[in-house]
Every structure is written in C-alpha cells, then in structure tokens.
Write an enzyme that holds these catalytic residues in place. Sequence first.
Site, PDB file in Angstrom:
ATOM      1  N   ASP A 136       0.827  -1.218   0.000  1.00 29.40           N
ATOM      2  CA  ASP A 136       0.000   0.000   0.000  1.00 29.40           C
ATOM      3  C   ASP A 136       0.860   1.267   0.000  1.00 29.40           C
ATOM      4  O   ASP A 136       0.358   2.366  -0.224  1.00 29.40           O
ATOM      5  CB  ASP A 136      -0.959   0.008   1.208  1.00 29.40           C
ATOM      6  CG  ASP A 136      -0.246  -0.013   2.559  1.00 29.40           C
ATOM      7  OD1 ASP A 136       1.002  -0.140   2.597  1.00 29.40           O
ATOM      8  OD2 ASP A 136      -0.945   0.097   3.601  1.00 29.40           O
ATOM      9  N   GLU A 137       2.179   1.103   0.247  1.00 28.44           N
ATOM     10  CA  GLU A 137       3.043   2.291   0.357  1.00 28.44           C
ATOM     11  C   GLU A 137       3.190   3.016  -0.984  1.00 28.44           C
ATOM     12  O   GLU A 137       3.597   4.174  -1.023  1.00 28.44           O
ATOM     13  CB  GLU A 137       4.404   1.898   0.939  1.00 28.44           C
ATOM     14  CG  GLU A 137       4.239   1.218   2.286  1.00 28.44           C
ATOM     15  CD  GLU A 137       5.518   0.978   3.069  1.00 28.44           C
ATOM     16  OE1 GLU A 137       6.498   1.699   2.852  1.00 28.44           O
ATOM     17  OE2 GLU A 137       5.518   0.051   3.900  1.00 28.44           O
ATOM     18  N   TYR A 160      12.052   2.657  -1.245  1.00 32.11           N
ATOM     19  CA  TYR A 160      11.377   1.348  -1.290  1.00 32.11           C
ATOM     20  C   TYR A 160      10.049   1.455  -2.038  1.00 32.11           C
ATOM     21  O   TYR A 160       9.801   0.715  -2.995  1.00 32.11           O
ATOM     22  CB  TYR A 160      11.134   0.826   0.134  1.00 32.11           C
ATOM     23  CG  TYR A 160      10.122  -0.307   0.199  1.00 32.11           C
ATOM     24  CD1 TYR A 160      10.375  -1.526  -0.429  1.00 32.11           C
ATOM     25  CD2 TYR A 160       8.901  -0.155   0.875  1.00 32.11           C
ATOM     26  CE1 TYR A 160       9.438  -2.566  -0.381  1.00 32.11           C
ATOM     27  CE2 TYR A 160       7.965  -1.185   0.920  1.00 32.11           C
ATOM     28  CZ  TYR A 160       8.240  -2.384   0.295  1.00 32.11           C
ATOM     29  OH  TYR A 160       7.316  -3.404   0.318  1.00 32.11           O
ATOM     30  N   LYS A 164       8.762  -0.203  -5.644  1.00 28.35           N
ATOM     31  CA  LYS A 164       7.591  -1.078  -5.783  1.00 28.35           C
ATOM     32  C   LYS A 164       6.574  -0.454  -6.751  1.00 28.35           C
ATOM     33  O   LYS A 164       5.960  -1.164  -7.558  1.00 28.35           O
ATOM     34  CB  LYS A 164       6.931  -1.324  -4.415  1.00 28.35           C
ATOM     35  CG  LYS A 164       7.740  -2.157  -3.445  1.00 28.35           C
ATOM     36  CD  LYS A 164       8.001  -3.579  -3.897  1.00 28.35           C
ATOM     37  CE  LYS A 164       6.776  -4.464  -3.891  1.00 28.35           C
ATOM     38  NZ  LYS A 164       7.126  -5.888  -4.195  1.00 28.35           N
TER      39      LYS A 164
HETATM   40  P1  NAD Z   1      11.258 -10.274   3.155  1.00 25.78           P
HETATM   41  O1  NAD Z   1      12.270  -9.170   3.130  1.00 25.78           O
HETATM   42  O2  NAD Z   1      10.964 -10.962   4.443  1.00 25.78           O
HETATM   43  O3  NAD Z   1      11.669 -11.419   2.110  1.00 25.78           O
HETATM   44  C1  NAD Z   1      12.103 -11.135   0.819  1.00 25.78           C
HETATM   45  C2  NAD Z   1      12.630 -12.428   0.221  1.00 25.78           C
HETATM   46  O4  NAD Z   1      13.108 -12.152  -1.111  1.00 25.78           O
HETATM   47  C3  NAD Z   1      13.826 -13.019   1.003  1.00 25.78           C
HETATM   48  O5  NAD Z   1      13.631 -14.400   1.175  1.00 25.78           O
HETATM   49  C4  NAD Z   1      15.017 -12.732   0.104  1.00 25.78           C
HETATM   50  O6  NAD Z   1      16.048 -13.700   0.235  1.00 25.78           O
HETATM   51  C5  NAD Z   1      14.385 -12.756  -1.283  1.00 25.78           C
HETATM   52  N1  NAD Z   1      15.139 -11.947  -2.259  1.00 25.78           N
HETATM   53  C6  NAD Z   1      15.558 -10.665  -2.083  1.00 25.78           C
HETATM   54  N2  NAD Z   1      16.238 -10.261  -3.186  1.00 25.78           N
HETATM   55  C7  NAD Z   1      16.222 -11.318  -4.054  1.00 25.78           C
HETATM   56  C8  NAD Z   1      16.740 -11.502  -5.357  1.00 25.78           C
HETATM   57  N3  NAD Z   1      17.424 -10.532  -5.984  1.00 25.78           N
HETATM   58  N4  NAD Z   1      16.535 -12.689  -5.980  1.00 25.78           N
HETATM   59  C9  NAD Z   1      15.844 -13.683  -5.344  1.00 25.78           C
HETATM   60  N5  NAD Z   1      15.360 -13.555  -4.098  1.00 25.78           N
HETATM   61  C10 NAD Z   1      15.530 -12.384  -3.456  1.00 25.78           C
HETATM   62  O7  NAD Z   1       9.943  -9.657   2.522  1.00 25.78           O
HETATM   63  P2  NAD Z   1       8.411  -9.787   2.928  1.00 25.78           P
HETATM   64  O8  NAD Z   1       8.135  -8.838   4.025  1.00 25.78           O
HETATM   65  O9  NAD Z   1       8.070 -11.213   3.072  1.00 25.78           O
HETATM   66  O10 NAD Z   1       7.717  -9.201   1.609  1.00 25.78           O
HETATM   67  C11 NAD Z   1       7.430 -10.040   0.498  1.00 25.78           C
HETATM   68  C12 NAD Z   1       6.760  -9.215  -0.582  1.00 25.78           C
HETATM   69  O11 NAD Z   1       5.559  -8.651  -0.080  1.00 25.78           O
HETATM   70  C13 NAD Z   1       7.608  -8.041  -1.080  1.00 25.78           C
HETATM   71  O12 NAD Z   1       7.442  -7.930  -2.462  1.00 25.78           O
HETATM   72  C14 NAD Z   1       7.027  -6.844  -0.353  1.00 25.78           C
HETATM   73  O13 NAD Z   1       7.209  -5.658  -1.114  1.00 25.78           O
HETATM   74  C15 NAD Z   1       5.569  -7.239  -0.251  1.00 25.78           C
HETATM   75  N6  NAD Z   1       4.856  -6.659   0.899  1.00 25.78           N
HETATM   76  C16 NAD Z   1       5.352  -6.767   2.160  1.00 25.78           C
HETATM   77  C17 NAD Z   1       4.622  -6.254   3.221  1.00 25.78           C
HETATM   78  C18 NAD Z   1       5.106  -6.389   4.638  1.00 25.78           C
HETATM   79  O14 NAD Z   1       4.476  -5.821   5.548  1.00 25.78           O
HETATM   80  N7  NAD Z   1       6.175  -7.115   4.924  1.00 25.78           N
HETATM   81  C19 NAD Z   1       3.397  -5.611   2.988  1.00 25.78           C
HETATM   82  C20 NAD Z   1       2.922  -5.526   1.674  1.00 25.78           C
HETATM   83  C21 NAD Z   1       3.651  -6.070   0.637  1.00 25.78           C
HETATM   84  P1  TYD Z   2       8.267  -0.822   9.520  1.00 20.06           P
HETATM   85  O1  TYD Z   2       8.000  -2.045  10.319  1.00 20.06           O
HETATM   86  O2  TYD Z   2       9.671  -0.531   9.103  1.00 20.06           O
HETATM   87  O3  TYD Z   2       7.289  -0.863   8.260  1.00 20.06           O
HETATM   88  P2  TYD Z   2       6.958   0.312   7.182  1.00 20.06           P
HETATM   89  O4  TYD Z   2       7.954   1.403   7.320  1.00 20.06           O
HETATM   90  O5  TYD Z   2       7.118  -0.415   5.885  1.00 20.06           O
HETATM   91  O6  TYD Z   2       5.561   0.730   7.469  1.00 20.06           O
HETATM   92  O7  TYD Z   2       7.765   0.435  10.354  1.00 20.06           O
HETATM   93  C1  TYD Z   2       6.417   0.505  10.804  1.00 20.06           C
HETATM   94  C2  TYD Z   2       6.243   1.833  11.490  1.00 20.06           C
HETATM   95  O8  TYD Z   2       7.053   1.851  12.684  1.00 20.06           O
HETATM   96  C3  TYD Z   2       6.731   3.032  10.673  1.00 20.06           C
HETATM   97  O9  TYD Z   2       5.892   4.136  10.952  1.00 20.06           O
HETATM   98  C4  TYD Z   2       8.121   3.299  11.194  1.00 20.06           C
HETATM   99  C5  TYD Z   2       8.016   2.896  12.637  1.00 20.06           C
HETATM  100  N1  TYD Z   2       9.248   2.351  13.254  1.00 20.06           N
HETATM  101  C6  TYD Z   2       9.680   2.847  14.489  1.00 20.06           C
HETATM  102  O10 TYD Z   2       9.079   3.769  15.062  1.00 20.06           O
HETATM  103  N2  TYD Z   2      10.800   2.292  15.045  1.00 20.06           N
HETATM  104  C7  TYD Z   2      11.495   1.296  14.443  1.00 20.06           C
HETATM  105  O11 TYD Z   2      12.542   0.834  15.000  1.00 20.06           O
HETATM  106  C8  TYD Z   2      11.037   0.800  13.195  1.00 20.06           C
HETATM  107  C9  TYD Z   2      11.780  -0.303  12.472  1.00 20.06           C
HETATM  108  C10 TYD Z   2       9.889   1.355  12.643  1.00 20.06           C
END
Ligand code: NAD
Ligand code: TYD
Length: 354
Positions: A136-137, A160, A164
């Site tokens: 959603d970012e 980031y 995306k």
């Molecule tokens: P993560 O950072 O935990 O995992 C990313 C994975 O991708 C890792 O296993 C890493 O080894 C692999 N990777 C990174 N670069 C690579 C490359 N060049 N080639 C092959 N593999 C590679 O990420 P996540 O939090 O599980 O997020 C997964 C997806 O969901 C991402 O596309 C992210 O943008 C999206 N997303 C995440 C969130 C969230 O809150 N975490 C929310 C919305 C969408």
């Molecule tokens: P984060 O988990 O990094 O996710 P995103 O930035 O993708 O939303 O951060 C969630 C929220 O928490 C964001 O507003 C930033 C804040 N934050 C802190 O206040 N302290 C921290 O150490 C981190 C990692 C995030």
Amino acid sequence: MNPSPHKTLLITGGAGFIGSHVVRKMVLDHPDYLIINLDQLTYAGNLENLKDVEDRPNYTFLRGNITNESFLEDLFSRYSFDGVIHLAAETHVDRSITDPKEFIRTNIVGTVNLLNCCRTAWQDPADHLFYHISTDEVYGSLGEEGSFTEETPYDPRSPYSASKASSDHLVRAYFHTYGLPVVISNCSNNYGPNQFPEKLIPLSIHNILHMQPIPIYGKGENVRDWLYVEDHAAAIDLVFHRGVRGRTYNIGGMNEWKNVDLIRLLCGIMDRELDRDPGTSAGLITFVKDRAGHDLRYAINATRIRGELGWKPAHTFEQGLQKTVAWYLTNQDWMERVTSGAYKSYYEQQYGNR
Ligand code: NAD
Ligand code: TYD
C-alpha cells in the site's frame, strides 16, 4: 519431483517472511501443484522458515537471483510454469534510505527479468498468470482521514515504495502492451512469525526480551494498518485462483494503530508472558530521531476483495499479536540465528556450500 502436477508454480522470495507462509499454504493446500521456491537467501531469506514442508514431494527449493537474466532463462527452459507468484524483493524502508540501489536492482530490474521470461515462455496467455505482490506504500501518505482504494493515484515517497510503484507500473505495462496475464495486490503492513527482526513488531519483541531500548521514530504518531500474515497468504491464494486478469486488489486489516499505542499494547502482552511487573517493558520505549520522509498514515479500503472474492481477515489483532509473541518466545534461537547470520549453516547442511 511430482510426476504429473496439475500446475507448476514459481514462487519467488519464498524463504522470506510472507513468502514462507504463501509457500507453506500452496504446498499443503494444493498437493497436486508442484511449487518451485526461488530465493537468493539474502539476509531476509531463511530456509528454516520452511523446515516443516521441505520434504514434501510437491516442493522444490532453488537458490537464485532474479537479477540474473541467464539464470532465469535457463530456469524457464527447464520448467513449464503455469503461474508465477512474485514476492522476492528488498523490503525494508530504512535500508532503502541508506542504500536505494539494491532496491532498484531487485525490485525493478528483477521484476522486469521475470516479466520477460513469462512473456517469452507463455504463448497462450489464457492458461497462465503472473501475480505481483505489492504494498500500500505505493499510494503515498494519508492525513487523518480517508483510505487507499485501487483508484488512488500512485505517490510513492521512499526509495522502497518508489521501487515497488515502478515494478507495479511495469507489470501493468506488460498487461496492456503485450497482453501478459497479470494481477496485482497491494497490502498493508504484515506481522507474524518469521519476520526478520528489523521491522517494528519483531524488533520490539527482540528488544523487550533483551531489556534493550525500543526505538520509536519521532513522536510515535504515525499510523499503520496491520494484517496477520496468514490472512495475507489466504488472500493471495484467493486472488491467484479467482482474481480477474489486469485487476488490482487492495488487501488490509481495517486495523489502524498509532505506533506508540501498538508498542504499549505489545509491552503489556510481553510483561504478562515474561512474568514481569506491569510497566517494565513500556519503560524501554525510547523516542528517537524521525525516519527521513516518514509517511504519516496508511489505511486500506479492502471493499473490492471483500465484495468480489469474499475475503476477510480471520484473526483479530489481539489474537494475531498473541500468536506472534508466542511464536517469537518459543523460537528465540531462530531470532538469535537470523540476527547473527548463523542460519546460513542450515542451508549449507541441506544443500551444500553453494
Ligand atoms: P522479506 O524481506 O521478508 O523477504 C524477501 C525475500 O526475497 C527473502 O527471502 C530474500 O532472500 C528474497 N530476495 C531478495 N532479493 C532477491 C533476489 N534478488 N533474488 C531472489 N530472491 C531475493 O519480505 P516480505 O516482508 O516477506 O515481503 C514479500 C513481498 O511482499 C515483497 O514484495 C514486499 O514488497 C511485499 N509486501 C510486504 C509487506 C510487509 O508488511 N512485509 C506488505 C505488503 C507487501
Ligand atoms: P516498519 O515495520 O519498518 O514498516 P513500514 O515502514 O514499511 O511501514 O515500520 C512501521 C512503522 O514503525 C513506521 O511508521 C516506522 C516505525 N518504526 C519505528 O518507530 N521504530 C522502528 O525501529 C522501526 C523499524 C519502525
């Protein structure tokens, strides 16, 4: 290898946080699918996350980098993929502020490499699907009111989210220009087991456990919408099977929290779980310098996926947080290994020192 799978799916980033839950769900819920998990195993990817399914006959892990075109071409010549669920990405906003280039390489160039392979391999688009997992970012930052719909114009504000947004645009461009069958979903902040302890919730759990300061950026008034990771994995399964080609689906928890309120709630749970005096963990809260360009508020309008596909989160925030804390407390050795890099030895044990 499964001799006659009904579908062969490539899941990228399957060793990461969300990817590991998606891989597990697909492997267990669709035993007739062959699931190929492609992951580079960066600091965020860890095969321990999939220990429980690694011996399943319909699961194969391959280590590889989506920025490596010839590797991908070879992979697509060896397997006839029916679908791709693309999660591999660099995902931490703070890292993108320090070093944006890796985000450009993996999130943009890596996505285009995959799109090109699908375009070449899929002569009959009707039977295939490229599913791009996004955030959603990309929609930017909200004020006090309102929420992101699928029609909200893109306005990414961190390296980031810009990377995306760029990859989302490219996925749509391949749909419109080449007729590649695609679907995109944009989800809010996930939390749950297997999340690398650099993001807010697992970092705070880690620090509370070790009686270290919990850093809260600025005044802690920024708002995020939180979704339990298994609810996201369920939505991904639904969108993959029933989503309309060319369409976008917003996924969110309808669960907005100011950072400081969320951390106070978490501190209360941790005090109870660790048998500490009430207020002990909250005493660790430390307000620190704000993140550069810190988006104030994200909120998702998930009406489309609810109405069209019948999805809604199965976990309340209280249930999800309780499960998450319980998981981190019983997996403290996991947390120590991933933060020290020691989990690499698990990969070497399983697959040799490649
Ligand atoms: P993560 O950072 O935990 O995992 C990313 C994975 O991708 C890792 O296993 C890493 O080894 C692999 N990777 C990174 N670069 C690579 C490359 N060049 N080639 C092959 N593999 C590679 O990420 P996540 O939090 O599980 O997020 C997964 C997806 O969901 C991402 O596309 C992210 O943008 C999206 N997303 C995440 C969130 C969230 O809150 N975490 C929310 C919305 C969408
Ligand atoms: P984060 O988990 O990094 O996710 P995103 O930035 O993708 O939303 O951060 C969630 C929220 O928490 C964001 O507003 C930033 C804040 N934050 C802190 O206040 N302290 C921290 O150490 C981190 C990692 C995030």
